[in-house]
Enzyme design. Structure first.
Site, short mmCIF file in Angstrom:
data_model
loop_
_atom_site.label_atom_id
_atom_site.label_comp_id
_atom_site.label_asym_id
_atom_site.label_seq_id
_atom_site.Cartn_x
_atom_site.Cartn_y
_atom_site.Cartn_z
N ASN A 63 -34.96 43.55 88.63
CA ASN A 63 -34.39 42.63 89.61
C ASN A 63 -33.27 43.15 90.50
OD1 ASN A 63 -35.94 40.23 89.54
ND2 ASN A 63 -35.30 39.98 87.42
N ASP A 78 -47.09 48.19 93.78
CA ASP A 78 -47.63 49.45 94.28
C ASP A 78 -48.71 49.95 93.34
OD1 ASP A 78 -46.45 51.30 92.23
OD2 ASP A 78 -44.58 50.52 93.03
N ASP A 89 -40.22 32.98 79.87
CA ASP A 89 -39.60 33.88 80.85
C ASP A 89 -38.16 34.16 80.45
OD1 ASP A 89 -38.68 34.78 83.74
OD2 ASP A 89 -40.84 34.58 83.90
N ASP A 90 -37.39 34.65 81.37
CA ASP A 90 -35.99 35.05 81.17
C ASP A 90 -35.17 34.00 80.40
OD1 ASP A 90 -33.60 36.33 81.45
OD2 ASP A 90 -33.59 36.32 83.64
N GLY A 133 -38.51 41.04 91.09
CA GLY A 133 -38.13 39.93 91.97
C GLY A 133 -39.37 39.50 92.75
N GLY A 134 -40.48 39.30 92.03
CA GLY A 134 -41.77 39.08 92.68
C GLY A 134 -42.38 40.42 93.02
N LYS A 166 -44.29 40.40 80.64
CA LYS A 166 -43.94 40.48 82.06
C LYS A 166 -42.79 41.45 82.20
CE LYS A 166 -42.17 37.44 85.76
NZ LYS A 166 -41.89 36.02 86.06
N PHE A 186 -33.07 63.66 97.32
CA PHE A 186 -34.05 64.42 96.54
C PHE A 186 -33.82 65.90 96.75
CE2 PHE A 186 -38.22 66.58 96.25
CZ PHE A 186 -38.64 66.16 95.00
N GLU A 213 -52.33 13.88 88.49
CA GLU A 213 -52.10 15.32 88.66
C GLU A 213 -52.65 16.12 87.48
OE1 GLU A 213 -48.03 15.55 91.32
OE2 GLU A 213 -47.86 14.88 89.23
C1 GLA Z 1 -37.35 37.51 88.80
C2 GLA Z 1 -38.82 37.20 88.69
C3 GLA Z 1 -39.02 35.74 88.37
C4 GLA Z 1 -38.29 35.40 87.08
C5 GLA Z 1 -36.84 35.79 87.18
C6 GLA Z 1 -36.13 35.66 85.85
O1 GLA Z 1 -36.81 36.92 89.92
O2 GLA Z 1 -39.50 37.56 89.85
O3 GLA Z 1 -40.38 35.43 88.26
O4 GLA Z 1 -38.90 36.09 86.02
O5 GLA Z 1 -36.67 37.12 87.62
O6 GLA Z 1 -34.82 36.02 85.91
#
Ligand code: GLA
Length: 730
Positions: free
Chosen positions: A482, A534, A368-369, A528-529, A478, A282, A614
């Site tokens: 990553n 933050d 998702d992805d 990545g979760g 979302k 920085f 279930e």
């Molecule tokens: C990350 C996210 C997961 C999923 C994958 C998809 O790891 O945290 O929940 O969305 O990417 O690639």
């Protein structure tokens, strides 16, 4: 609003009173701004706390003449700068136009106004004129003419004080900010512990409590995101402070990039804590006339333990940081396709999941992805934001329409900041990705990072994302990220020391545009979760995927650590399949549900494979969750055990008036002939009775708080118990 910031002409002190705390500072005889006090509410002038002595090797400002008892090296300060003779770690370092280092800000004037200040382009706590006040203290370096405005925002009812600073280059040449941190807390006395939150991918926010001693303890991130490794928050607690008693302070950084937090006991036994931007990588240029806003730090202080401190932050972030339609209402219970089918799906299989979601009583399906470009695995396709209709077997519009017809909302995954080399985007614009000249870049998950410090790159990706969002009734997004940043060389500037901060500004600009253009879309943050969990992100995304780890036992610990700084409304939490995909552990279905109900509940498993039993469990879980959702989202939260130490994980949500309580507990350990574990409830109305709603059994509040409830109720690994109490009002 009633005033909470006071200036005394007589002793030149600023006093900030919140409901339970007081913060005080003083303009000293030379115009330095000295910190006097932060703690339990107190009256009067605290300048008696300052001591002066002739201390060897602690230099004296020139203005002090031959007075060797006056030294910045020993005095507590509001925002210490490098260059004044204070050799402790500074909050601000400036490299001047002439190449010299140093700055020396002195008081000029101040202003107190109603309402909380905002910061252009950066997240900030907000407060109306009836809720908050702002103090601006104007400082100037008389030699270089660089100006600095210290900003204090006060939300008195919440016991919250925010700090930021604006640095203006009012001199002739270009200067560089080499360090810029928004907050410093200097204590002249006392012994403290530092509580910080460290971790790794799929195991975020473990709790560490260590003694503050000589030699700095430093946490931070140089990864370009706030990171899984350290959360941008610090707690300083008295040695004897517990969940329920004692003084403690929190510092939370509203920023999603590189940061640094430092805590050190100095040579005179005084403690200094600093939080703000990292000074590594920085060196931010400021041309004449330009200004720089230091991202905000939120401070809170509790005189009654850590639970209260967390509750202060929960309320502040939930009601004065998060924004938008979903801020104050129930979030959709969603089914996410990731752990259900990873990259292997079609439009039809997503539709089938949505059908099941409808049948089970959920609100939304999230694709998702894997729905775009040639994204059949994580080596390729990232950056190609056009729908893979061949894979889906239909257009997005058709898929969303069919799903909506089931009464189910539709959500979608993006990772706007990254690109695979095997993508059309990268082939067309290789220069949009970060890479140092002539050096092969560091890869992460086989992807590179787009240079979001460039407006043209942000504009192009923004347009691509909008083109998708405009194709149908998309109600959730979302936002994933990553990998850690590396090779942050931007082709569009000569000042590489600005790039990592400009990247974050670019990210915030993108998110702000998204929030403005699509106010009805629920944004969920993810990296990545919980790699970017933050408070900066919470300004744009009211909830964040807490961790890629959905194992109930690990999640209890992750959510425990998270709870110190973040409300349950921010924690996205899903029930997933067993054996768990991250740990291989098998936990009961109920336990997974109870754990996920500590946040915003969702599901992440192939519901098509569930047995009838279930399926019935899911329905009951959802019904139960809907009943408790307002309490979970906006009740007071208490940690009842420490799952890193105790045999059970237990937590509680209670209505602010104490009338309704939800207690959840999970046995983490089982042994033969095991002694009972007693869970003590908190915050109940003393002297009253509570009825447990399932057993209809009546309990005295004081016994529940003093003696507790015994666990386990029944044998079996990782059993969970949820108890719902209602106060019996006479
Ligand atoms: C990350 C996210 C997961 C999923 C994958 C998809 O790891 O945290 O929940 O969305 O990417 O690639």
């Amino acid at each position: 609003m009633s005033k909470c910031i006071f200036f005394s002409e007589q002793d030149r002190t600023f006093t900030i009173h919140t409901r339970n705390t007081t913060y005080q500072m003083q303009i000293d005889r030379y115009g330095f701004l000295l910190h006097l006090y932060y703690g339990r509410r107190s009256e009067g002038c605290m300048d008696y706390l300052l001591t002066y002595a002739d201390r060897g090797f602690s230099g004296n400002p020139y203005d002090a003449g031959l007075d060797r008892t006056y030294s910045m090296d020993a005095l507590p300060q509001e925002l210490p700068c490098q260059g004044t003779g204070d050799y402790r770690s500074p909050a601000v370092v400036i490299k001047n136009a002439d190449g010299s280092y140093g700055c020396d800000f002195r008081y000029q004037s101040h202003n107190i106004s109603d309402g909380k200040y905002r910061i252009p382009g950066l997240p900030a706590v907000y407060g109306e004129e009836t809720e908050a006040q702002t103090l601006r203290i104007y400082m100037k370096d008389p030699v270089t003419n660089v100006k600095m405005t210290l900003l204090y925002g006060v939300l008195p009812e919440l016991d919250i004080i925010t700090r930021s600073a604006c640095i203006e280059n009012a001199c002739e040449g270009k200067i560089h900010l080499e360090k810029a941190q928004a907050a410093c807390l200097d204590w002249v006395s006392g012994e403290y512990d530092l509580i910080s939150f460290y971790g790794r991918h799929v195991m975020e926010r473990n709790v560490q409590r260590t003694k503050v001693s000589h030699g700095a303890q430093v946490i931070g991130s140089r990864r370009g995101t706030s990171s899984h490794q350290y959360n941008p928050m610090l707690i300083l607690a008295g040695r004897d402070t517990t969940e329920d008693t004692g003084v403690c302070y929190s510092m939370s950084f509203l920023y999603s990039g590189n940061f640094k937090g430092e805590v050190e006991k100095d040579q005179y036994g005084q403690t200094r804590a600093l939080l703000g931007l990292s000074d590594e990588l920085f060196s931010y240029p400021l041309m004449p006339g330009e200004t720089f806003y230091v991202p905000e730090v939120v401070l809170s202080c509790s005189g009654s333990g850590l639970a209260r401190l967390s509750q202060n932050l929960h309320l502040c972030f939930r009601t004065h940081l998060c924004r938008g339609k979903y801020k104050d209402c129930a979030r959709p219970i969603l089914l996410n396709s990731w752990e259900a089918s990873y990259f292997e799906f079609t439009g039809e299989s997503i539709y089938q999941l949505a059908r099941q979601a409808a049948d089970l009583g959920m609100d939304m399906i999230v694709m998702d992805d894997g729905w775009f470009g040639k994204r059949d695995n994580d080596d390729k396709g990232l950056g190609d934001w056009y729908v893979n209709e061949e894979k889906l077997g239909e257009s997005l519009e058709s898929l969303v329409g069919r799903i909506n017809a089931l009464g189910i909302k539709f959500g979608i995954w993006f990772e706007p900041e990254a690109v695979n080399e095997d993508s059309d985007l990268y082939r067309a614009h290789p220069d949009w990705a970060f890479a140092a000249p002539g050096r092969p870049p560091v890869r992460g998950r086989n992807q590179l990072i787009l240079d979001f410090s460039r407006k043209d790159v942000v504009d192009a990706i923004f347009e691509a994302v909008c083109r998708i969002l405009d194709q149908g009734n998309i109600e959730y997004l979302k936002w994933d990220m990553n990998r850690s940043l590396a090779d942050c060389y931007s082709r569009c500037t000569e000042d590489q020391g600005r790039v990592m901060h400009d990247y974050v500004l670019g990210l915030y600009d993108f998110l702000e545009r998204l929030v403005q253009k699509y106010p009805d879309i629920l944004l969920e943050g993810c990296s990545g979760g919980g790699g970017r969990f933050d408070p900066g992100m919470l300004y744009y995304t009211p909830q964040i995927w807490c961790s890629d780890n959905t194992d109930a036992l690990d999640r209890i610990r992750i959510q425990y650590g998270t709870s110190f700084g973040y409300p349950a409304s921010a924690v996205a939490s899903h029930v997933s399949a067993v054996p768990n995909h991250q740990t291989g552990r098998v936990t009961p279905f109920k336990t997974r549900g109870v754990t996920a109900m500590a946040g915003m509940l969702g599901y992440e498993l192939d519901v098509r494979t569930l047995s009838d039993v279930e399926r019935e469990q899911v329905r009951r879980q959802i019904e139960r969750y809907r009943k408790f959702e307002p309490l979970i989202r906006s009740g007071l939260y208490y940690r009842l055990t420490d799952p890193f130490q105790d045999k059970a994980g237990a937590w509680e949500f209670i209505k602010e008036d104490g009338s309704e309580v939800l207690v959840s507990a999970v046995m983490l350990e089982l042994h033969g002939n095991m002694p009972a574990t007693y869970i003590r409830l908190k915050g109940l109305t003393p002297g009253s009775l509570y009825e447990e709603q399932k057993s209809k059994k009546i309990y005295g509040a004081d016994a529940l708080m003093e003696a507790g409830i015994p666990l386990p109720e029944e044998m079996g690994e990782y059993r969970a118990r949820q108890m719902h109490f209602i106060r019996i009002d006479k």
